[in-house]
Write a protein that holds these residues in place. Structure first.
Motif, short mmCIF file in Angstrom:
data_model
loop_
_atom_site.label_atom_id
_atom_site.label_comp_id
_atom_site.label_asym_id
_atom_site.label_seq_id
_atom_site.Cartn_x
_atom_site.Cartn_y
_atom_site.Cartn_z
N TRP A 1 0.83 -1.20 0.00
CA TRP A 1 0.00 0.00 0.00
C TRP A 1 0.86 1.25 0.00
O TRP A 1 0.62 2.20 -0.76
CB TRP A 1 -0.94 0.00 1.21
CG TRP A 1 -1.92 1.14 1.18
CD1 TRP A 1 -3.13 1.17 0.57
CD2 TRP A 1 -1.72 2.45 1.74
NE1 TRP A 1 -3.73 2.40 0.73
CE2 TRP A 1 -2.88 3.22 1.44
CE3 TRP A 1 -0.70 3.05 2.47
CZ2 TRP A 1 -3.03 4.54 1.85
CZ3 TRP A 1 -0.85 4.38 2.87
CH2 TRP A 1 -2.00 5.11 2.57
N ASP B 1 2.42 2.69 -3.26
CA ASP B 1 1.55 3.49 -4.13
C ASP B 1 1.10 4.80 -3.48
O ASP B 1 0.95 5.82 -4.17
CB ASP B 1 0.31 2.68 -4.52
CG ASP B 1 0.60 1.63 -5.56
OD1 ASP B 1 1.60 1.77 -6.29
OD2 ASP B 1 -0.18 0.66 -5.65
N TYR B 2 0.87 4.78 -2.17
CA TYR B 2 0.11 5.88 -1.56
C TYR B 2 0.80 6.61 -0.41
O TYR B 2 0.17 7.43 0.27
CB TYR B 2 -1.23 5.34 -1.05
CG TYR B 2 -2.07 4.66 -2.10
CD1 TYR B 2 -2.56 5.36 -3.20
CD2 TYR B 2 -2.38 3.31 -1.98
CE1 TYR B 2 -3.34 4.73 -4.16
CE2 TYR B 2 -3.17 2.67 -2.94
CZ TYR B 2 -3.64 3.39 -4.02
OH TYR B 2 -4.42 2.77 -4.96
N HIS C 1 -9.12 9.72 0.62
CA HIS C 1 -8.89 8.31 0.92
C HIS C 1 -10.23 7.58 0.81
O HIS C 1 -11.06 7.62 1.72
CB HIS C 1 -8.31 8.16 2.32
CG HIS C 1 -6.95 8.74 2.47
ND1 HIS C 1 -5.80 7.99 2.40
CD2 HIS C 1 -6.54 10.02 2.69
CE1 HIS C 1 -4.74 8.78 2.57
NE2 HIS C 1 -5.17 10.01 2.74
N ARG D 1 -5.02 10.23 -9.74
CA ARG D 1 -4.83 9.06 -8.89
C ARG D 1 -3.39 9.08 -8.38
O ARG D 1 -2.44 9.27 -9.16
CB ARG D 1 -5.09 7.77 -9.67
CG ARG D 1 -6.55 7.59 -10.03
CD ARG D 1 -6.85 6.16 -10.42
NE ARG D 1 -6.20 5.75 -11.66
CZ ARG D 1 -6.36 4.56 -12.24
NH1 ARG D 1 -7.16 3.67 -11.66
NH2 ARG D 1 -5.75 4.26 -13.35
N SER E 1 -1.63 6.59 -7.27
CA SER E 1 -0.87 5.39 -7.64
C SER E 1 -0.14 5.51 -8.97
O SER E 1 0.96 4.98 -9.13
CB SER E 1 -1.80 4.18 -7.69
OG SER E 1 -2.80 4.37 -8.68
N LEU F 1 -13.08 1.16 -7.11
CA LEU F 1 -11.88 1.35 -6.30
C LEU F 1 -10.77 0.43 -6.79
O LEU F 1 -10.98 -0.77 -6.97
CB LEU F 1 -12.18 1.06 -4.83
CG LEU F 1 -13.27 1.91 -4.18
CD1 LEU F 1 -13.41 1.56 -2.71
CD2 LEU F 1 -12.97 3.40 -4.34
N GLU F 2 -9.58 0.99 -6.97
CA GLU F 2 -8.46 0.19 -7.45
C GLU F 2 -7.80 -0.58 -6.33
O GLU F 2 -7.09 -1.56 -6.56
CB GLU F 2 -7.43 1.08 -8.16
CG GLU F 2 -6.75 2.06 -7.22
CD GLU F 2 -5.76 2.98 -7.93
OE1 GLU F 2 -5.75 2.98 -9.17
OE2 GLU F 2 -5.01 3.66 -7.23
N ASN F 3 -8.00 -0.13 -5.08
CA ASN F 3 -7.40 -0.79 -3.93
C ASN F 3 -8.47 -0.89 -2.83
O ASN F 3 -9.00 0.13 -2.40
CB ASN F 3 -6.19 0.02 -3.43
CG ASN F 3 -5.41 -0.72 -2.35
OD1 ASN F 3 -5.95 -1.07 -1.30
ND2 ASN F 3 -4.13 -0.94 -2.60
N THR G 1 -8.14 3.55 -1.66
CA THR G 1 -7.75 4.15 -2.94
C THR G 1 -7.62 5.65 -2.74
O THR G 1 -8.54 6.29 -2.25
CB THR G 1 -8.81 3.86 -4.01
OG1 THR G 1 -8.87 2.44 -4.24
CG2 THR G 1 -8.47 4.56 -5.32
#
Length: 430
Positions: A324, A327-328, A358, A381, A383, A417-419, A423
């Motif tokens: 996580w 990416d973020y 978030h 985004r 990510s 949502l990608e995660n 996300t």
């Protein structure tokens, strides 16, 4: 009064707590001596056995850094009184066990090498020292043992011992970023520890050090740090335990106070062989985001085992956290309150002109941001930097004060949502 020296910590937001001592062998609790009223002699078997042959702090540091943690705090002396550092004031230390190693020094060197800040946890009370309160104390293993009713001790001698050990920690290990005291209770608080004298020494030896507030209170209080006239030993931040404050923490005047919530990864501070009840990465990321959105930090604990290894379930959680953060992470570091209130779908964090949304909940259509479209320059985004569309479907006409967003397509469809943990979108404000 907020000290400038704490800014790095509040920018870091995420830290690792490590509870490790002789109690890692019993596999139940670091409070075993107290709960079971064990004598020093009955507890001695753990000292004789302690030999963490697999201890590799470099591996610990690499895992912590990859998992997004920016600082780490090691329990160099817990309530049992056993020291992980080579103190000249006691024989009850790691260098006198089978391992014959200064475990604290190795920890400091390894974590510094990875660019992480380092801190020491030091217990103010001590169940091994002969001059700490015994009979009648709130926690001491001999607190209700009639044989100790007339036991004579010299508490000033204990205070001298404690101050001398803290001087060693502030002198022999280079720059120490945090001293994390635990904790005050009953009459055992403030000047009972000769706290003004102690803090004066600490700040002279380590001018940039950060102190928690537990010389004065416990996890349930703010102490005088919350007042217009804090004591010299009020500390630099509030330290709630096993709870995220519902609305952050403010001082008595309504201003933000620095705070750090500490929590266990698996409902235990020390090592336990129980592989269950671990908080997963989803839980910890979301709690970290919540803390950040409220202006606070999260300190997550791991209890290494008797061989000196992190438990395998904890290693898995750290690995999942690293995915996580890869990416973020920028939505956490240097971020704080966004001043926008809490949206239904998650949280906002903010760093200057960048607001981070978030998203933790799947919506049934476009996502509503409570930011006027006229104030937004662009949305991306986090990510991959790809564009997020601002959309104006007819179903949103009743809500002119909101900005509605979606991915590239379909325009009026669901924002996928990608995660599923969180996300994150970066909103640049004009």
């Amino acid at each position: 009064m907020e000290r400038k020296n704490i800014q790095w910590m509040m920018d870091a937001r995420f830290g690792l707590f490590i509870h490790w001592g002789l109690y890692c062998i019993n596999g139940v609790t670091e409070w075993k001596r107290s709960y079971e009223r064990l004598t020093i002699e009955e507890y001695e078997k753990y000292f004789e056995e302690f030999n963490p042959v697999d201890y590799d702090p470099k591996e610990w540091a690499r895992m912590a850094k990859k998992a997004g943690m920016r600082y780490a705090i090691l329990t160099v002396k817990h309530h049992e009184g056993f020291c992980l550092f080579d103190s000249k004031y006691t024989d009850y230390k790691s260098t006198n066990t089978q391992c014959k190693r200064d475990l604290a020094r190795e920890f400091v060197e390894a974590f510094r090498a990875e660019g992480l800040r380092v801190g020491f946890y030091y217990s103010l009370f001590d169940w091994h020292h002969p001059d700490y309160h015994h009979y009648g104390d709130l926690y001491h293993p001999m607190r209700d043992n009639e044989e100790y009713k007339d036991y004579e001790y010299d508490f000033n001698r204990y205070l001298e011992y404690m101050h001398n050990q803290i001087r060693e920690l502030c002198t022999n290990y280079g720059k120490i970023d945090i001293l994390w005291f635990d904790n005050s209770y009953g009459e055992m608080r403030g000047e009972k520890w000769k706290a003004t004298e102690l803090v004066k020494m600490i700040r002279e030896l380590q001018p940039e050090i950060v102190l928690n507030n537990r010389l004065e209170c416990n996890a349930s209080a703010k102490g005088s740090l919350s007042t217009p006239n804090p004591t010299a030993y009020a500390g630099d931040f509030v330290s709630p335990e096993q709870i995220v404050p519902p609305e952050g923490i403010l001082d008595d005047m309504g201003n933000d106070l620095p705070w750090e919530a500490c929590c266990t990864m698996n409902n235990n501070w020390c090592y336990t062989p129980n592989p269950y009840n671990y908080k997963d990465a989803k839980c910890l990321v979301r709690k970290l985001v919540e803390c950040t959105s409220k202006g606070g930090n999260l300190l997550v604990n791991i209890g290494p085992n008797a061989r000196g290894r992190f438990p395998k379930p904890a290693v898995k959680v750290l690995h999942d956290l690293s995915e996580w953060f890869e990416d973020y992470g920028k939505s956490i570091y240097g971020c704080g309150k966004a001043g926008l209130g809490k949206p239904d779908w998650g949280y906002y964090t903010r760093n200057g002109k960048f607001v981070y949304a978030h998203l933790m909940q799947q919506e049934i259509g476009p996502v509503a941001l409570n930011i006027p479209t006229s104030e937004i320059k662009k949305i991306r985004r986090v990510s991959d930097g790809s564009e997020v569309l601002i959309v104006k479907p007819w179903v949103t006409e009743l809500f002119p004060g909101y900005t509605f967003i979606n991915f590239q397509e379909p325009i009026q469809g669901t924002f996928l949502l990608e995660n599923d943990i969180d996300t994150v979108l970066e909103i640049e404000i004009k």
